[in-house]
Design an enzyme around this catalytic site. Structure first.
Site, mmCIF file in Angstrom:
data_model
loop_
_atom_site.group_PDB
_atom_site.id
_atom_site.type_symbol
_atom_site.label_atom_id
_atom_site.label_comp_id
_atom_site.label_asym_id
_atom_site.label_seq_id
_atom_site.Cartn_x
_atom_site.Cartn_y
_atom_site.Cartn_z
ATOM 1 C CG ASP A 53 -0.369 -0.097 2.517
ATOM 2 O OD1 ASP A 53 0.879 -0.204 2.596
ATOM 3 O OD2 ASP A 53 -1.113 -0.069 3.521
ATOM 4 C CB SER A 54 4.596 1.717 -0.081
ATOM 5 O OG SER A 54 4.854 0.543 -0.817
ATOM 6 C CG ASP A 92 0.398 -4.080 2.034
ATOM 7 O OD1 ASP A 92 0.566 -5.023 2.832
ATOM 8 O OD2 ASP A 92 1.226 -3.162 1.884
ATOM 9 C CE LYS A 122 3.192 -6.076 3.809
ATOM 10 N NZ LYS A 122 2.728 -4.857 4.490
ATOM 11 C CD GLU A 124 0.374 -1.607 7.947
ATOM 12 O OE1 GLU A 124 0.026 -0.806 8.836
ATOM 13 O OE2 GLU A 124 0.911 -1.246 6.886
ATOM 14 C CD GLU A 191 7.771 -0.449 7.673
ATOM 15 O OE1 GLU A 191 6.819 -1.150 7.297
ATOM 16 O OE2 GLU A 191 7.969 0.703 7.256
HETATM 17 O O1 KIV Z 1 3.591 -1.143 1.644
HETATM 18 C C1 KIV Z 1 4.779 -1.529 1.675
HETATM 19 O O2 KIV Z 1 5.585 -1.227 0.784
HETATM 20 C C2 KIV Z 1 5.202 -2.350 2.796
HETATM 21 C C3 KIV Z 1 6.660 -2.637 2.930
HETATM 22 C C4 KIV Z 1 7.386 -1.426 3.355
HETATM 23 C C5 KIV Z 1 6.906 -3.776 3.825
HETATM 24 O O3 KIV Z 1 4.404 -2.740 3.585
#
Ligand code: KIV
Length: 273
Positions: A53-54, A92, A122, A124, A191
């Protein structure tokens, strides 16, 4: 050995990642959000591609990961899946799609899997979301956990500094990691936490631990592709190693193109019909 010479061309599975941990082979993971980049990342021999989600920061220019939507994540994941032959593709779950209740979480998880065809999701968080994690796993969807600095909680943390330096937070992280493993997660991202703490988690757990700013005593590493290629300039955390300076290379190339257009040097007679 260059990644594109990786001999084992079989599709990477969650089972294979577990084997890699058992065999002491490190796992390489990198983000991608679009078809063209994912094709390069995959053919270089990446084990895991994270549709992070980055994308909210890197692709859309948002300050945090919070604004990205489910539809936008599905769009990115679909593009990456189309480009990928070998790597395991993890997507994510974006902020707000699994924190409310289990039913919503499972419904949204199934939607991402059905529409994007990615391999795993993924999420969090630790014990706070464990029921949802269990239900998603019960639906047959592999889940990767994410602990330590969890960017979807940035407004609660108030800062992007190293997490779990204090004993209480470190203890919670350890018990969260065990809870995620016991629930059936196939891996966990840690992280920005002290290397010693990450090493302890990696040695106590049987599932692979992937670090970002979590030291070298874990089972693999993940970075954001635009950061490690030097496309982003202002982001300079200690853990980030830049493997290229694409920003300079691209600016240079684009500058030459502008010059050629302005000087009537492009196109030449071989570049027209
Ligand atoms: O969203 C992302 O890029 C991440 C990584 C930094 C692990 O969760």
């Amino acid at each position: 050995m260059a990644g594109y010479l990786v001999e084992d061309k079989r599709k990477v599975t969650t089972h294979r990642l577990m084997q890699m941990k058992q065999e002491g082979k490190k796992i390489a993971m990198l983000t991608s959000y679009d078809y063209t980049t994912a094709q390069i990342v995959d053919s270089a021999g990446m084990d895991v591609i994270l549709v992070g989600d980055s994308a909210s920061n890197v692709m859309a220019g948002n300050v945090t990961t919070l604004p990205i939507t489910l539809d936008q994540m599905i769009y990115h994941a679909k593009s990456v899946v189309r480009a990928t032959q070998r790597a395991l593709v993890v997507c994510d779950m974006p902020f707000g799609t699994y924190q409310t209740n289990c039913t919503e979480g499972v419904k949204n998880a199934i939607r991402i899997m059905k529409e994007s065809h990615c391999d795993a999701l993924k999420l969090e968080g630790g014990v706070e979301i464990i029921e949802t994690v269990r239900k998603i796993l019960d639906a047959g969807i592999p889940v990767m956990g994410h602990l330590g600095l969890t960017p979807q909680s940035i407004n609660k943390f108030g800062t992007y500094t190293v997490r779990a330096k204090e004993e209480a937070e470190a203890q919670k992280l350890i018990s969260d990691a065990h809870a995620l493993e016991d629930a059936g997660c196939f891996s966990i991202v840690l992280e920005k936490i002290p290397a010693m703490l990450a090493a302890r988690v990696a040695s106590e757990l049987t599932i692979p631990i992937i670090g970002i700013g979590a030291g070298d005593k874990v089972d693999g590493q993940v970075l954001v592709v635009a950061d490690m290629l030097g496309m982003t300039k202002g982001f300079t955390p200690k853990f980030l190693r830049r493997y290229a300076d694409l920003s300079t290379i691209m600016t240079d190339a684009i500058g030459h193109y502008i010059e050629d257009v302005k000087n009537c040097d492009f196109p030449n007679e071989n570049e027209q019909y």
